[in-house]
Scaffold this active site. Structure first.
Site, PDB file in Angstrom:
ATOM      1  N   CYS A   2       1.106  -0.670  -0.369  1.00 35.90           N
ATOM      2  CA  CYS A   2      -0.284   0.037  -0.254  1.00 35.90           C
ATOM      3  C   CYS A   2       0.995   1.346  -0.123  1.00 35.90           C
ATOM      4  O   CYS A   2       2.126   1.425   0.898  1.00 35.90           O
ATOM      5  CB  CYS A   2      -1.036  -0.311   1.428  1.00 35.90           C
ATOM      6  SG  CYS A   2      -1.902  -1.088   1.109  1.00 35.90           S
ATOM      7  N   ARG A  27       3.489  -0.229  -5.391  1.00 38.96           N
ATOM      8  CA  ARG A  27       3.496  -0.637  -4.002  1.00 38.96           C
ATOM      9  C   ARG A  27       1.694  -1.278  -3.566  1.00 38.96           C
ATOM     10  O   ARG A  27       1.322  -2.794  -2.490  1.00 38.96           O
ATOM     11  CB  ARG A  27       3.085   0.190  -2.779  1.00 38.96           C
ATOM     12  CG  ARG A  27       4.500   1.011  -2.572  1.00 38.96           C
ATOM     13  CD  ARG A  27       4.004   2.094  -1.672  1.00 38.96           C
ATOM     14  NE  ARG A  27       4.320   1.636  -0.091  1.00 38.96           N
ATOM     15  CZ  ARG A  27       5.616   1.501  -0.364  1.00 38.96           C
ATOM     16  NH1 ARG A  27       6.915   2.047  -0.235  1.00 38.96           N
ATOM     17  NH2 ARG A  27       5.917   1.131   1.528  1.00 38.96           N
ATOM     18  N   TRP A  74      -3.229  -2.375  -1.134  1.00 43.11           N
ATOM     19  CA  TRP A  74      -2.661  -3.882  -1.868  1.00 43.11           C
ATOM     20  C   TRP A  74      -3.399  -4.851  -0.710  1.00 43.11           C
ATOM     21  O   TRP A  74      -2.586  -4.958   0.754  1.00 43.11           O
ATOM     22  CB  TRP A  74      -1.013  -4.331  -1.846  1.00 43.11           C
ATOM     23  CG  TRP A  74      -1.132  -5.611  -1.676  1.00 43.11           C
ATOM     24  CD1 TRP A  74      -0.627  -6.044  -3.350  1.00 43.11           C
ATOM     25  CD2 TRP A  74      -0.538  -7.031  -1.266  1.00 43.11           C
ATOM     26  NE1 TRP A  74      -0.732  -7.193  -3.025  1.00 43.11           N
ATOM     27  CE2 TRP A  74      -0.785  -7.876  -2.201  1.00 43.11           C
ATOM     28  CE3 TRP A  74      -0.910  -6.895   0.428  1.00 43.11           C
ATOM     29  CZ2 TRP A  74      -0.196  -9.243  -1.810  1.00 43.11           C
ATOM     30  CZ3 TRP A  74      -1.053  -8.322   1.081  1.00 43.11           C
ATOM     31  CH2 TRP A  74      -0.420  -9.534  -0.141  1.00 43.11           C
ATOM     32  N   ASN A  98      -0.604   2.145   5.892  1.00 40.50           N
ATOM     33  CA  ASN A  98       0.141   1.069   4.996  1.00 40.50           C
ATOM     34  C   ASN A  98       0.486   0.226   6.208  1.00 40.50           C
ATOM     35  O   ASN A  98       1.163   0.144   7.223  1.00 40.50           O
ATOM     36  CB  ASN A  98       1.031   1.617   4.043  1.00 40.50           C
ATOM     37  CG  ASN A  98       2.312   0.417   3.900  1.00 40.50           C
ATOM     38  OD1 ASN A  98       2.071  -0.679   3.879  1.00 40.50           O
ATOM     39  ND2 ASN A  98       3.454   1.484   3.905  1.00 40.50           N
ATOM     40  N   GLY A  99       0.380  -1.193   6.009  1.00 40.91           N
ATOM     41  CA  GLY A  99       0.516  -2.263   6.905  1.00 40.91           C
ATOM     42  C   GLY A  99      -0.485  -3.042   7.377  1.00 40.91           C
ATOM     43  O   GLY A  99      -1.325  -2.650   6.727  1.00 40.91           O
ATOM     44  N   GLU A 477      14.830 -18.975  -9.991  1.00 46.15           N
ATOM     45  CA  GLU A 477      14.892 -17.852 -10.117  1.00 46.15           C
ATOM     46  C   GLU A 477      13.624 -17.572 -11.416  1.00 46.15           C
ATOM     47  O   GLU A 477      13.248 -16.803 -11.901  1.00 46.15           O
ATOM     48  CB  GLU A 477      15.769 -16.673 -10.714  1.00 46.15           C
ATOM     49  CG  GLU A 477      15.518 -15.482 -11.073  1.00 46.15           C
ATOM     50  CD  GLU A 477      14.287 -13.710 -10.559  1.00 46.15           C
ATOM     51  OE1 GLU A 477      14.340 -14.781  -9.117  1.00 46.15           O
ATOM     52  OE2 GLU A 477      14.380 -12.830 -11.361  1.00 46.15           O
ATOM     53  N   LYS A 481      10.059 -15.849 -12.119  1.00 47.41           N
ATOM     54  CA  LYS A 481       9.761 -14.600 -13.066  1.00 47.41           C
ATOM     55  C   LYS A 481       8.407 -15.728 -13.706  1.00 47.41           C
ATOM     56  O   LYS A 481       7.629 -14.781 -14.272  1.00 47.41           O
ATOM     57  CB  LYS A 481      10.775 -14.549 -13.588  1.00 47.41           C
ATOM     58  CG  LYS A 481      11.147 -13.234 -14.937  1.00 47.41           C
ATOM     59  CD  LYS A 481      12.072 -12.625 -13.690  1.00 47.41           C
ATOM     60  CE  LYS A 481      11.582 -12.264 -12.018  1.00 47.41           C
ATOM     61  NZ  LYS A 481      12.022 -11.727 -10.814  1.00 47.41           N
ATOM     62  N   GLU A 484       5.568 -15.543 -12.283  1.00 46.44           N
ATOM     63  CA  GLU A 484       4.915 -14.372 -11.585  1.00 46.44           C
ATOM     64  C   GLU A 484       3.656 -13.160 -12.370  1.00 46.44           C
ATOM     65  O   GLU A 484       2.962 -12.932 -11.923  1.00 46.44           O
ATOM     66  CB  GLU A 484       5.650 -13.330 -10.242  1.00 46.44           C
ATOM     67  CG  GLU A 484       7.059 -12.892 -11.030  1.00 46.44           C
ATOM     68  CD  GLU A 484       7.957 -12.337 -10.597  1.00 46.44           C
ATOM     69  OE1 GLU A 484       7.036 -11.557  -9.494  1.00 46.44           O
ATOM     70  OE2 GLU A 484       9.186 -12.314 -10.565  1.00 46.44           O
ATOM     71  N   HIS A 500      14.633 -37.379  -7.307  1.00 46.84           N
ATOM     72  CA  HIS A 500      14.237 -37.666  -5.899  1.00 46.84           C
ATOM     73  C   HIS A 500      12.866 -37.629  -5.962  1.00 46.84           C
ATOM     74  O   HIS A 500      12.642 -37.924  -4.989  1.00 46.84           O
ATOM     75  CB  HIS A 500      15.445 -37.190  -4.630  1.00 46.84           C
ATOM     76  CG  HIS A 500      16.620 -37.651  -5.479  1.00 46.84           C
ATOM     77  ND1 HIS A 500      17.470 -38.804  -5.055  1.00 46.84           N
ATOM     78  CD2 HIS A 500      18.028 -37.275  -5.645  1.00 46.84           C
ATOM     79  CE1 HIS A 500      18.163 -38.987  -4.587  1.00 46.84           C
ATOM     80  NE2 HIS A 500      18.868 -37.667  -5.225  1.00 46.84           N
ATOM     81  N   LYS A 600       5.605  -4.207  -5.634  1.00 48.46           N
ATOM     82  CA  LYS A 600       6.790  -4.145  -5.734  1.00 48.46           C
ATOM     83  C   LYS A 600       7.326  -4.245  -4.866  1.00 48.46           C
ATOM     84  O   LYS A 600       8.475  -4.521  -4.825  1.00 48.46           O
ATOM     85  CB  LYS A 600       6.820  -3.103  -6.689  1.00 48.46           C
ATOM     86  CG  LYS A 600       8.533  -2.795  -7.161  1.00 48.46           C
ATOM     87  CD  LYS A 600       8.542  -3.764  -7.776  1.00 48.46           C
ATOM     88  CE  LYS A 600      10.111  -3.371  -8.639  1.00 48.46           C
ATOM     89  NZ  LYS A 600      10.446  -4.407  -8.933  1.00 48.46           N
TER      90      LYS A 600
HETATM   91  C1  F6R Z   1       9.786 -11.087  -7.929  1.00 47.16           C
HETATM   92  C2  F6R Z   1      10.131  -9.931  -7.364  1.00 47.16           C
HETATM   93  C3  F6R Z   1       9.964 -10.420  -5.695  1.00 47.16           C
HETATM   94  C4  F6R Z   1      11.450  -9.876  -5.051  1.00 47.16           C
HETATM   95  C5  F6R Z   1      10.729  -9.977  -3.119  1.00 47.16           C
HETATM   96  C6  F6R Z   1      11.475  -9.140  -2.178  1.00 47.16           C
HETATM   97  O1  F6R Z   1      10.538 -10.595  -9.180  1.00 47.16           O
HETATM   98  O2  F6R Z   1      10.911  -8.788  -8.250  1.00 47.16           O
HETATM   99  O3  F6R Z   1      10.404 -11.618  -5.416  1.00 47.16           O
HETATM  100  O4  F6R Z   1      12.520  -9.892  -5.077  1.00 47.16           O
HETATM  101  O5  F6R Z   1      10.429  -9.263  -3.403  1.00 47.16           O
HETATM  102  O6  F6R Z   1      11.953  -7.844  -2.643  1.00 47.16           O
HETATM  103  P1  F6R Z   1      13.512  -6.279  -2.500  1.00 47.16           P
HETATM  104  O7  F6R Z   1      13.776  -6.742  -3.401  1.00 47.16           O
HETATM  105  O8  F6R Z   1      12.567  -5.536  -2.956  1.00 47.16           O
HETATM  106  O9  F6R Z   1      13.624  -6.911  -0.494  1.00 47.16           O
END
Ligand code: F6R
Length: 605
Positions: A2, A27, A74, A98-99, A477, A481, A484, A500, A600
């Site tokens: 948020c 956010r 969010w 926010n929180g 990773e 990617k 998501e 396994h 984000k």
């Molecule tokens: C995936 C992604 C998230 C962040 C994670 C940590 O593409 O961006 O998995 O890596 O939420 O966020 P930060 O790096 O801001 O602590």
């Protein structure tokens, strides 16, 4: 998550609030809303979905007033509906938050017995109702806010606005970041300084437990014990222009394409032209017995790759953990060890809590962040910025590769300090890193071929990624990617783990993406790949020309990357993994930059 914003301006507040919310939409984007006080009266507009819906509503139902608060949500408590959207209002008070207010259920029950019923399912409305009850009991707005704050447990950044008060906002911070912006005869509040950049570059960050009484004349900041606190004002350097896509269809595409430039920037910043290191003063690994790396999501995979570097290049024992587990596991930490926190935003709640757990147990707390003014950076003994520039796409791309570059340089420093690298050997490693921008440019030119493969991949229900050594965390990773942004179920595995259990998933419908540069582990990975092909698995082999020549036969698809030093290969191999996810999402028509359910910056645990 948020984003919150507040304005005591000398122009109409609504356009400023919406512009600031645009910068905070990373956010969360489940709903958005603003409230203003005009001619002494509070009023608000709220809309479900992205900010554009609120903007549309404001065209038809404008909101006048020079004082206002705003929110982009969010959802944590309650679905994305108008009733649950912020600002929440109870009588003469409106609140954005926010929180998470952890004790809101108890508070809600207490308020209900006093006749203060809640309309929404949110924890935030409880805050507004608490303040209203105080006002009804005769408190002034400042007293009402102060009494309310004392009742709240959990993590919050809050901003209050009151009926009849056009020159007053009250802001508070506990666990979630909050910045106060100073203008000339105007004052602002924002979840981060970027939100306020078009309005001011003069920022005061609230510290844990602080709350502030803000008028156009300035801010009075109090600490958790209600003592007047003198918090410094800093000038921040953020480009106030709106962050643009610069001709790309999506921020993610732009950010993938920027990688050669930004990693070159990071390398230039942290190395000298003769191939030596130029890290900030005070990084000396002599006597350090262990490094613990902690992060979430993509950043944790960067940390995972760095574990191999610290161990293999520097011979330094390295542990990694995801922050949400680390903080509650209460691991014993050696006083001679260092703890390193990796975070793009620098605001991730779990990573910040993990840092606070480690702070007085280890010799040094370092962080690798993209936002140098973030909470994680400010609470570290030393923060290394990754120089990636603002990353807007929710799926992290350039921040990941810049994190890797910065972590690689730290591992090289550890190797030097521990007597494991001569200046010549160091210069060779730095030259290998300096080769990456050029190799990445070449890899980016494979985008059309990767897009063609993605057309097929988009029809899959499940996808597996396999890798060994540093390619294992990169497989994790790659899978993250893909899932998501394309919403295809994907998993990453260490190649050796396949038989396994996960091999049971293999059939002709499950694409298996094998990340295998022609290095010392290549033959082992290829054996695992053969096991997949023997079971009619569809293999996409990503390797270099030698690897493809040796093992590409029988694969469903191949992608040929340039040869790269085996140590730093994951930095290059990240690019095809990102492009595959990007093009698959495009083929599926999903929202690349703002995928569903995500945000984000994850500022709640
Ligand atoms: C995936 C992604 C998230 C962040 C994670 C940590 O593409 O961006 O998995 O890596 O939420 O966020 P930060 O790096 O801001 O602590």
């Amino acid at each position: 998550m948020c984003g919150i914003v507040g304005v005591l301006g000398d122009h109409e507040a609504a356009p400023l609030l919406v512009e600031a919310l645009k910068r905070l939409e990373y956010r969360g984007y489940d709903s958005a809303g603003i409230a203003t006080v005009h001619k002494g009266k509070l009023d608000r507009r709220r809309a479900v979905g992205k900010l554009v819906n609120l903007s549309d509503l404001l065209v038809h139902e404008p909101l006048a007033g020079k004082s206002g608060i705003g929110h982009t949500r969010w959802a944590t408590h309650g679905a994305a509906t108008v009733t649950n959207a912020h600002p929440h209002r109870a009588g003469g008070v409106a609140v954005v938050h926010n929180g998470i207010i952890e004790n809101f259920r108890d508070l809600r029950a207490e308020l209900a017995t006093d006749g203060y019923a809640q309309e929404s399912e949110t924890d935030t409305e409880t805050v507004a109702l608490l303040a209203r009850r105080e006002l009804d009991r005769g408190a002034t707005p400042v007293e009402a806010a102060r009494a309310t704050l004392k009742r709240l447990h959990g993590a919050f950044a809050l901003c209050f606005l009151f009926d009849g008060e056009e020159d007053l906002m009250i802001a508070a911070r506990k666990g979630s970041p909050l910045a106060i912006g100073h203008g000339t005869g105007e004052m602002f509040v924002g979840s981060d300084a970027i939100a306020l950049a078009p309005m001011t570059d003069r920022i005061t960050y609230l510290e844990e437990g602080d709350w502030a009484v803000i008028t156009r004349a300035g801010a009075q900041i109090f600490d958790a014990a209600d003592r007047l606190a003198n918090r410094a004002e800093t000038r921040i350097q953020i480009d106030a222009t709106r962050i643009e896509k610069a001709g790309y269809k999506h921020f993610m595409a732009k950010e993938i394409a920027e990688q050669p430039v930004v990693i070159a920037e990071a390398l230039k910043h942290y190395t000298t032209p003769d191939g030596q290191l130029n890290l900030p003063e005070g990084i000396d690994f002599t006597g350090v017995d262990r490094i613990t790396l902690v992060a979430c999501g993509t950043a944790s995979y960067a940390a995972h790759i760095a574990k191999y570097w610290f161990e293999q290049i520097a011979g330094l024992p390295a542990e990694i953990d995801i922050a949400s587990e680390f903080r509650y596991r209460e691991p014993p930490l050696s006083p001679h060890s260092w703890a390193l926190f990796v975070s793009q935003s620098g605001e991730t709640a779990d990573t910040l809590a993990a840092l606070r757990y480690a702070r007085d147990k280890v010799a040094r707390v370092l962080s690798v962040v993209n936002v140098p003014t973030s909470s994680i950076a400010r609470e570290s003994d030393l923060a290394l910025p990754i120089m990636a520039g603002v990353e807007v796409g929710v799926a992290s791309t350039k921040a990941f590769t810049c994190q890797l570059v910065t972590l690689a340089l730290l591992a090289l420093k550890a190797a030097v300090d521990r007597g494991r690298l001569t200046p010549e050997a160091l210069a060779r490693h730095v030259a290998d890193l300096n080769a990456l921008p050029g190799l990445m440019n070449h890899t980016l030119s494979l985008s059309p071929r990767i897009a063609a493969i993605a057309e097929d991949l988009a029809r899959a229900q499940d996808v597996l990624f396999l890798g060994r050594g540093t390619m294992y965390p990169l497989a994790l990773e790659g899978a993250l990617k893909l899932k998501e942004i394309s919403y295809i179920h994907a998993e990453g595995y260490a190649s050796g783990e396949l038989k396994h259990g996960p091999i049971a998933l293999i059939d002709a419908a499950v694409p298996v993406i094998v990340l295998a540069p022609k290095d010392a582990l290549f033959d082992k990975t290829v054996s695992n790949m053969q096991e997949v092909m023997a079971r009619h698995g569809r293999v996409l082999l990503i390797s270099d020309a030698k690897g493809i020549a040796e093992a590409g036969q029988g694969a469903w698809q191949t992608i040929t990357l340039p040869e790269v030093s085996s140590a730093f290969a994951p930095i290059l191999y990240a690019v095809p993994a990102q492009l595959l996810a990007y093009h698959t999402a495009i083929a599926k028509g999903t929202d690349v930059d703002q995928p569903r359910n995500l945000a984000k910056s994850v500022t709640v645990e």
